[in-house]
Design a protein around this motif. Structure first.
Motif: not given
Length: 591
Positions: A452-462
Motif C-alpha cells: 500500500v502507498r498512502l499519500s496526502p490528497a488535500g483538505n485532510g484526505t488521503v
C-alpha cells in the motif's frame, strides 16, 4: 523351545519334565497351556531326525537374501552367507525360537511397519507385546485372518502398507482387472477433518424469481422491470457472518466502512460501472448480538452521462412494514474507470524509514477500536517523501476468503490502520472511521496480501494505492476522508438521532461592503429588485444566448441571476441553477 514375548515362553522336551515345570508355574499363579503339536520341536527330542533333515536341506539350492533378514535363531540380523547353508536351517529345527529378541532387533533398526505372512494374525498379536518403545505409530499387519475373506484381508493389508510409505506392485495386483491409473490432484492431501459450513444459507433464490448475488454479504440481485435500475438484498448477522464481530468500535459491532465500499463495487459491477465515483457514509450499520438486519442496495437508472445513483439501507429483522428503513450511505457509480498505472514492485521503497508497529492494536483497543484477529492485518509500515507505505495481509484461515470479494473488507480496513501511524490527516494518531470515498477503482480481485502507498490528497484526505505481492495494481482510491466517532453516536438503529454524521448549518455573516452589479448577468425576464443596485446589468434571453456572448469574447460574469418564476425563456425548477453551470464552465475562464 521359544521366547515369544516378555511374558510368553514355550517349553519343549521330555513330557514328564515339561509337565512338572508347567505345574510349578501353575502353583505360582502363572497361566499355562498345553500346545497341540505332533512333536516337541526345538528340543533334544528332535535330534534323531536332524541328519535326515540335513540331507534334504543339502539337496536344495540357496541364494543370499537381497534384504537384511533378522533370524529368530539368534534374534539378530543373520549374515547373508550363513543363511544360504543347510546347517543354518538344521539349527532351526533343534534350537529355540528367539521371537522376542528378533522383534526388538527390528525395533532397534527403526522398523515401524510389520507384515505377517501366515494363516492368521497370531504373530501380530505377539509382536505388539514384544515392542519396548511407543507403539502408537507402529502397525502390525496380518495378510490373512481366520474367518475373513482372503481378498478383503489381503487388500486391506496392501492398502495399509501403501498408506505407510511402502510401494506395492499395483500393476501386478490389478493385472487382468482392466483397472487404469488416474492422475491425482497436484497438491498433497491435508489429512484434516472438514465439516461443511453451510455459511449464509439463502437457499435457491431463483425459485422466488430472483437472481443470486454471488457475494458473501448479499443474497439476491434483481433488475427492475419499470426502470433501468437494480436492487440487491441480503441479511447480515453475527451468526451467519461471525468474522464481522472482529470489527467493534466503542464496544459496538459495526459493519466496516470498507464493507460499504465492497458492496458498492459489487453493485457497480452488475450495473456496468467500474468506478465508485463517490460514496458518503451517513449512519453506522450496527450488528445486534442476537438477530440480524435486512439490507437493501438500490442502484438508479443511468443519467445522460451514464452515472447511476446508489443508496444503501437497512432495517432490523423484527421491524414491521411500517417502520422506516435507515439510510446508511449514498453515492454515485460511473463507467470508464482508468486502469491502474502505478507500480509497487520495488519493495520496500528505497530510502523509506521503517515505522514501529509494535503495540498498534493494543493502542487502538485502548482508544475503543476493538479489532479482532481477522482485522489485525497490518504487518509492516514505512514512511518516506511525505508518503506512507504498508504491507497488509489477511490471516491464513480467514473465512470467507479473499477470492470471494473484490477487495476483502477486512484487508482494506487494515490498510486504513496505517493512517494512525502518520501525519497524513489533520488528526494524526487519532482513531477515525471512513466518512467519504472518492474515485474507488478495483483493478484485480482476490488478493489476500497487498502493498500500500498512502499519500496526502488535500483538505485532510488521503489517497490509496494497493498492489499485490508482485507490485501489480489491485485497487486505488483518489480521496478518503475520516471522521472521529464518540460512544453516544453508536446507539441502536431506528432514527435520525442514530446518524453518525448529521448536517449542521453554519451562519455566514453578511458583508458590509457595497456590491457592484457591473459584472452581473440576468437570464430570462428582468428580476425584480435588481434595479435598486444601480449600474448596467446585462440581460440574455436564455442560457444559449449567454453562452454565445461568452464565446464571442464578452467577459465572464461574476454572478448569473436566473429567474425561477416561470418565464419560458429561463429554465424552471430547483435544478435550474445547476443547468446554468455548463454555459460558462466550458470556457478558458470557467475552467
Amino acid at each position: 523351545a521359544a521366547l515369544n514375548g516378555p511374558t510368553s515362553v514355550v517349553i519343549a522336551g521330555d513330557e514328564d519334565a515339561a509337565v512338572s515345570i508347567a505345574a510349578s508355574f501353575g502353583a505360582q499363579g502363572r497361566k499355562t497351556k498345553r500346545l497341540t503339536v505332533s512333536h516337541a520341536f526345538h528340543s533334544p527330542l528332535m535330534d534323531p531326525m536332524l541328519e535326515a533333515f540335513r540331507k534334504v536341506a543339502e539337496s536344495l539350492t540357496y541364494e543370499a537374501p537381497k534384504i537384511p533378514v533378522v533370524s529368530n535363531l539368534t534374534g539378530t540380523i543373520a549374515p547373508a552367507a550363513e543363511i544360504a547353508t543347510a546347517g543354518f536351517w538344521v539349527r532351526h529345527v533343534r534350537e529355540a525360537v528367539r521371537f522376542l529378541d528378533g522383534m526388538r532387533a527390528m525395533e532397534a533398526q527403526g522398523v515401524t511397519t510389520y507384515l505377517e505372512l501366515g494363516p492368521d494374525g497370531v504373530l501380530s498379536a505377539l509382536g505388539q507385546e514384544c515392542l519396548a518403545g511407543e507403539s502408537e505409530h507402529v502397525a502390525l499387519v496380518p495378510v490373512l485372518r481366520s474367518g475373513r475373506p482372503e481378498a478383503e484381508t489381503l487388500t486391506t493389508a496392501l492398502a495399509t502398507l501403501h498408506t505407510r510409505g511402502t510401494a506395492p506392485d499395483w500393476a501386478a495386483y490389478y493385472a487382468g482387472t482392466g483397472a487404469e491409473r488416474v492422475e491425482l490432484p497436484t497438491y498433497a492431501f491435508q489429512r484434516e477433518h472438514y465439516w461443511l459450513d453451510a455459511g449464509t444459507a439463502y437457499g435457491d433464490v431463483s425459485s422466488v424469481g430472483l437472481g443470486s448475488a454471488d457475494h458473501p454479504l448479499l443474497g439476491a440481485a434483481v433488475s427492475l422491470a419499470d426502470a433501468e435500475g437494480f436492487l440487491f438484498t441480503g441479511r447480515l448477522a453475527l451468526d451467519t457472518h461471525p468474522w464481522l464481530a472482529d470489527h467493534a468500535v466503542m464496544g459496538t459491532v459495526l459493519l466496516p466502512g470498507t464493507a460499504f465500499v465492497e458492496l458498492a463495487v459489487r453493485a457497480g459491477e452488475q450495473a456496468g460501472c467500474d468506478l465508485v465515483e463517490e460514496l458518503t457514509l451517513e449512519a453506522p450499520l450496527i450488528l445486534p448480538e442476537r438477530g440480524g438486519v435486512r439490507l437493501q442496495i438500490a442502484v438508479g437508472a443511468p443519467d445522460d452521462t451514464g452515472r447511476r445513483t446508489l443508496a444503501l439501507h437497512s432495517r432490523p429483522d423484527e421491524a414491521g412494514d411500517d417502520e422506516p428503513w435507515v439510510r446508511h450511505a449514498t453515492g454515485a457509480l460511473a463507467a470508464g474507470g482508468a486502469e491502474g498505472s502505478f507500480d509497487l514492485s520495488a519493495w520496500p521503497p528505497a530510502g523509506a524509514e521503517r515505522i514501529d508497529t509494535d503495540g498498534l492494536y493494543e493502542g487502538l483497543a485502548d482508544a475503543g477500536f476493538g479489532y479482532g484477529p481477522v482485522f489485525q492485518g497490518l504487518r509492516a509500515a514505512w514512511r518516506g517523501d511525505g508518503e506512507v507505505y504498508a504491507e497488509v495481509a489477511l490471516p491464513e484461515d480467514t473465512d470467507p476468503g479473499a477470492a470471494l470479494f473484490g477487495v476483502h473488507p477486512a484487508l482494506l480496513d487494515a490498510v486504513l490502520h496505517t493512517i494512525g501511524l502518520s501525519d497524513l490527516t489533520e488528526n494524526p494518531g487519532q482513531g477515525g472511521l471512513p466518512f467519504s470515498w472518492t474515485g474507488v477503482r478495483v483493478h484485480s480481485v482476490g488478493a489476500d496480501t497487498v502493498r500500500v502507498r498512502l499519500s496526502p490528497a488535500g483538505n485532510g484526505t488521503v489517497s490509496l494505492q494497493l498492489a499485490d505481492v508482485t507490485g501489480a495494481p489491485v485497487a486505488s482510491v483518489d480521496r478518503l476522508a475520516l471522521r472521529t466517532v464518540s460512544p453516544d453516536q453508536l446507539t441502536a438503529p431506528g432514527g435520525a438521532s442514530d446518524a453518525l454524521f448529521t448536517v449542521d448549518w453554519t451562519p455566514i455573516p453578511a458583508t458590509s461592503e457595497q456590491v457592484s452589479p457591473d459584472r452581473w448577468a440576468v437570464v430570462g425576464s428582468e428580476v425584480p429588485g435588481l434595479g435598486t443596485l444601480g449600474g448596467e446589468i446585462a440581460a440574455y434571453a436564455d442560457l444559449g444566448a449567454l453562452a454565445e456572448a461568452v464565446a464571442a469574447g464578452t467577459a465572464l460574469p461574476e454572478r448569473v441571476v436566473v429567474s425561477l418564476t416561470g418565464d419560458s425563456a429561463a429554465p424552471e425548477g430547483p435544478g435550474a441553477a445547476n443547468q446554468a453551470r455548463p454555459a460558462f464552465e466550458d470556457t478558458p475562464e470557467g475552467r
